[in-house]
Write a protein that holds these residues in place. Structure first.
Motif, PDB file in Angstrom:
ATOM      1  N   TRP A 232      -8.707  -1.783   2.284  1.00  0.00           N
ATOM      2  CA  TRP A 232      -7.307  -2.128   2.509  1.00  0.00           C
ATOM      3  C   TRP A 232      -6.648  -1.132   3.461  1.00  0.00           C
ATOM      4  O   TRP A 232      -5.999  -1.522   4.435  1.00  0.00           O
ATOM      5  N   ALA A 233      -6.819   0.157   3.188  1.00  0.00           N
ATOM      6  CA  ALA A 233      -6.214   1.174   4.043  1.00  0.00           C
ATOM      7  C   ALA A 233      -6.815   1.136   5.455  1.00  0.00           C
ATOM      8  O   ALA A 233      -6.084   1.271   6.446  1.00  0.00           O
ATOM      9  N   ALA A 234      -8.121   0.929   5.549  1.00  0.00           N
ATOM     10  CA  ALA A 234      -8.763   0.841   6.875  1.00  0.00           C
ATOM     11  C   ALA A 234      -8.251  -0.376   7.638  1.00  0.00           C
ATOM     12  O   ALA A 234      -8.037  -0.311   8.856  1.00  0.00           O
ATOM     13  N   ARG A 235      -8.027  -1.451   6.937  1.00  0.00           N
ATOM     14  CA  ARG A 235      -7.493  -2.670   7.592  1.00  0.00           C
ATOM     15  C   ARG A 235      -6.086  -2.415   8.129  1.00  0.00           C
ATOM     16  O   ARG A 235      -5.755  -2.851   9.233  1.00  0.00           O
ATOM     17  N   VAL A 236      -5.274  -1.721   7.351  1.00  0.00           N
ATOM     18  CA  VAL A 236      -3.933  -1.365   7.822  1.00  0.00           C
ATOM     19  C   VAL A 236      -4.044  -0.472   9.064  1.00  0.00           C
ATOM     20  O   VAL A 236      -3.310  -0.647  10.041  1.00  0.00           O
ATOM     21  N   ALA A 237      -4.972   0.464   9.054  1.00  0.00           N
ATOM     22  CA  ALA A 237      -5.154   1.368  10.191  1.00  0.00           C
ATOM     23  C   ALA A 237      -5.585   0.632  11.444  1.00  0.00           C
ATOM     24  O   ALA A 237      -5.174   0.989  12.560  1.00  0.00           O
ATOM     25  N   CYS A 238      -6.395  -0.386  11.278  1.00  0.00           N
ATOM     26  CA  CYS A 238      -6.927  -1.107  12.442  1.00  0.00           C
ATOM     27  C   CYS A 238      -5.960  -2.128  13.022  1.00  0.00           C
ATOM     28  O   CYS A 238      -6.143  -2.566  14.148  1.00  0.00           O
ATOM     29  N   ARG A 239      -4.958  -2.509  12.264  1.00  0.00           N
ATOM     30  CA  ARG A 239      -3.976  -3.456  12.792  1.00  0.00           C
ATOM     31  C   ARG A 239      -2.577  -2.911  12.527  1.00  0.00           C
ATOM     32  O   ARG A 239      -1.970  -3.173  11.517  1.00  0.00           O
TER      33      ARG A 239
ATOM     34  N   GLU B  42      -0.433  11.845  -1.562  1.00  0.00           N
ATOM     35  CA  GLU B  42      -0.250  10.409  -1.789  1.00  0.00           C
ATOM     36  C   GLU B  42       1.167   9.975  -1.433  1.00  0.00           C
ATOM     37  O   GLU B  42       1.362   8.975  -0.735  1.00  0.00           O
ATOM     38  N   ALA B  43       2.150  10.736  -1.908  1.00  0.00           N
ATOM     39  CA  ALA B  43       3.547  10.390  -1.627  1.00  0.00           C
ATOM     40  C   ALA B  43       3.835  10.457  -0.126  1.00  0.00           C
ATOM     41  O   ALA B  43       4.484   9.565   0.431  1.00  0.00           O
ATOM     42  N   ALA B  44       3.336  11.502   0.533  1.00  0.00           N
ATOM     43  CA  ALA B  44       3.573  11.654   1.968  1.00  0.00           C
ATOM     44  C   ALA B  44       2.895  10.542   2.764  1.00  0.00           C
ATOM     45  O   ALA B  44       3.479   9.998   3.711  1.00  0.00           O
ATOM     46  N   LEU B  45       1.669  10.190   2.384  1.00  0.00           N
ATOM     47  CA  LEU B  45       0.972   9.107   3.080  1.00  0.00           C
ATOM     48  C   LEU B  45       1.695   7.782   2.878  1.00  0.00           C
ATOM     49  O   LEU B  45       1.815   6.979   3.815  1.00  0.00           O
ATOM     50  N   GLY B  46       2.163   7.543   1.657  1.00  0.00           N
ATOM     51  CA  GLY B  46       2.919   6.321   1.406  1.00  0.00           C
ATOM     52  C   GLY B  46       4.155   6.244   2.285  1.00  0.00           C
ATOM     53  O   GLY B  46       4.441   5.210   2.899  1.00  0.00           O
ATOM     54  N   ALA B  47       4.894   7.345   2.386  1.00  0.00           N
ATOM     55  CA  ALA B  47       6.085   7.378   3.235  1.00  0.00           C
ATOM     56  C   ALA B  47       5.727   7.224   4.711  1.00  0.00           C
ATOM     57  O   ALA B  47       6.419   6.540   5.464  1.00  0.00           O
ATOM     58  N   ALA B  48       4.620   7.847   5.129  1.00  0.00           N
ATOM     59  CA  ALA B  48       4.212   7.798   6.539  1.00  0.00           C
ATOM     60  C   ALA B  48       3.672   6.428   6.946  1.00  0.00           C
ATOM     61  O   ALA B  48       3.573   6.135   8.131  1.00  0.00           O
ATOM     62  N   LEU B  49       3.333   5.582   5.976  1.00  0.00           N
ATOM     63  CA  LEU B  49       2.906   4.220   6.311  1.00  0.00           C
ATOM     64  C   LEU B  49       4.077   3.349   6.761  1.00  0.00           C
ATOM     65  O   LEU B  49       3.873   2.333   7.418  1.00  0.00           O
ATOM     66  N   LEU B  50       5.282   3.728   6.427  1.00  0.00           N
ATOM     67  CA  LEU B  50       6.435   2.871   6.712  1.00  0.00           C
ATOM     68  C   LEU B  50       6.819   2.836   8.189  1.00  0.00           C
ATOM     69  O   LEU B  50       6.967   1.744   8.739  1.00  0.00           O
TER      70      LEU B  50
ATOM     71  N   LEU C 257       0.836  -1.203   0.000  1.00  0.00           N
ATOM     72  CA  LEU C 257       0.000   0.000   0.000  1.00  0.00           C
ATOM     73  C   LEU C 257       0.871   1.254   0.000  1.00  0.00           C
ATOM     74  O   LEU C 257       0.590   2.209  -0.730  1.00  0.00           O
ATOM     75  N   ALA C 258       1.941   1.236   0.779  1.00  0.00           N
ATOM     76  CA  ALA C 258       2.863   2.380   0.796  1.00  0.00           C
ATOM     77  C   ALA C 258       3.474   2.586  -0.590  1.00  0.00           C
ATOM     78  O   ALA C 258       3.566   3.724  -1.071  1.00  0.00           O
ATOM     79  N   GLY C 259       3.862   1.504  -1.239  1.00  0.00           N
ATOM     80  CA  GLY C 259       4.426   1.600  -2.581  1.00  0.00           C
ATOM     81  C   GLY C 259       3.431   2.107  -3.598  1.00  0.00           C
ATOM     82  O   GLY C 259       3.765   2.928  -4.467  1.00  0.00           O
ATOM     83  N   LEU C 260       2.195   1.636  -3.489  1.00  0.00           N
ATOM     84  CA  LEU C 260       1.139   2.079  -4.399  1.00  0.00           C
ATOM     85  C   LEU C 260       0.904   3.583  -4.256  1.00  0.00           C
ATOM     86  O   LEU C 260       0.841   4.302  -5.249  1.00  0.00           O
ATOM     87  N   LEU C 261       0.800   4.044  -3.022  1.00  0.00           N
ATOM     88  CA  LEU C 261       0.589   5.470  -2.781  1.00  0.00           C
ATOM     89  C   LEU C 261       1.793   6.292  -3.240  1.00  0.00           C
ATOM     90  O   LEU C 261       1.632   7.351  -3.849  1.00  0.00           O
ATOM     91  N   GLY C 262       2.982   5.801  -2.959  1.00  0.00           N
ATOM     92  CA  GLY C 262       4.185   6.509  -3.383  1.00  0.00           C
ATOM     93  C   GLY C 262       4.284   6.616  -4.894  1.00  0.00           C
ATOM     94  O   GLY C 262       4.597   7.682  -5.439  1.00  0.00           O
TER      95      GLY C 262
END
Length: 120
Positions: free
Chosen positions: A111-118, A49-57, A8-13
């Motif tokens: 997908w993003a909500a699932r990442v947020a919840c776990r 999008e790029a910032a969110l992708g980076a912030a997921l890491l 997901l981070a790669g997709l957003l980036g």
């Protein structure tokens, strides 16, 4: 970090990089009611999008970034609808590709909500 989070981070980036590298491709689908010029909207959304992708890491920013991605995926849906409406008048692959994108927004939100919840 789970593979799905990294993906997901790669997709957003990648999406952010494309918006920033080729904004003119995306400007035509910005709905007229969105404040700012189409170029501004595309550049801001690409940077987001790029910032969110980076912030997921990093683990400490992952949950907030994932909820931000949920909001972003919901916010860009009107642009996808506009793109579909334009393409639906044309023959060929673009029409079918844009039609396929519309229902794909829901799994992206999930997908993003699932990442947020776990936070892993």
């Amino acid at each position: 970090m789970r593979a799905s989070t990294a993906l997901l981070a790669g997709l957003l980036g990648a999406a952010g990089a494309l918006h920033l590298a080729k904004p003119s491709v995306y400007e035509r689908v910005v709905p007229g009611w969105v404040p700012g010029t189409p170029r501004q909207v595309v550049l801001v959304s690409g940077a987001a999008e790029a910032a969110l992708g980076a912030a997921l890491l990093p683990r400490r920013t992952r949950r907030l970034a994932a909820w931000g991605a949920v909001a972003l995926f919901v916010a860009v849906f009107p642009a996808n609808v506009k793109q579909f409406r334009r393409a639906s008048r044309r023959p060929g692959a673009e029409r079918w590709i844009t039609a396929a994108r519309l229902p794909l927004q829901l799994p992206l939100v999930w997908w993003a909500a699932r990442v947020a919840c776990r936070v892993d």
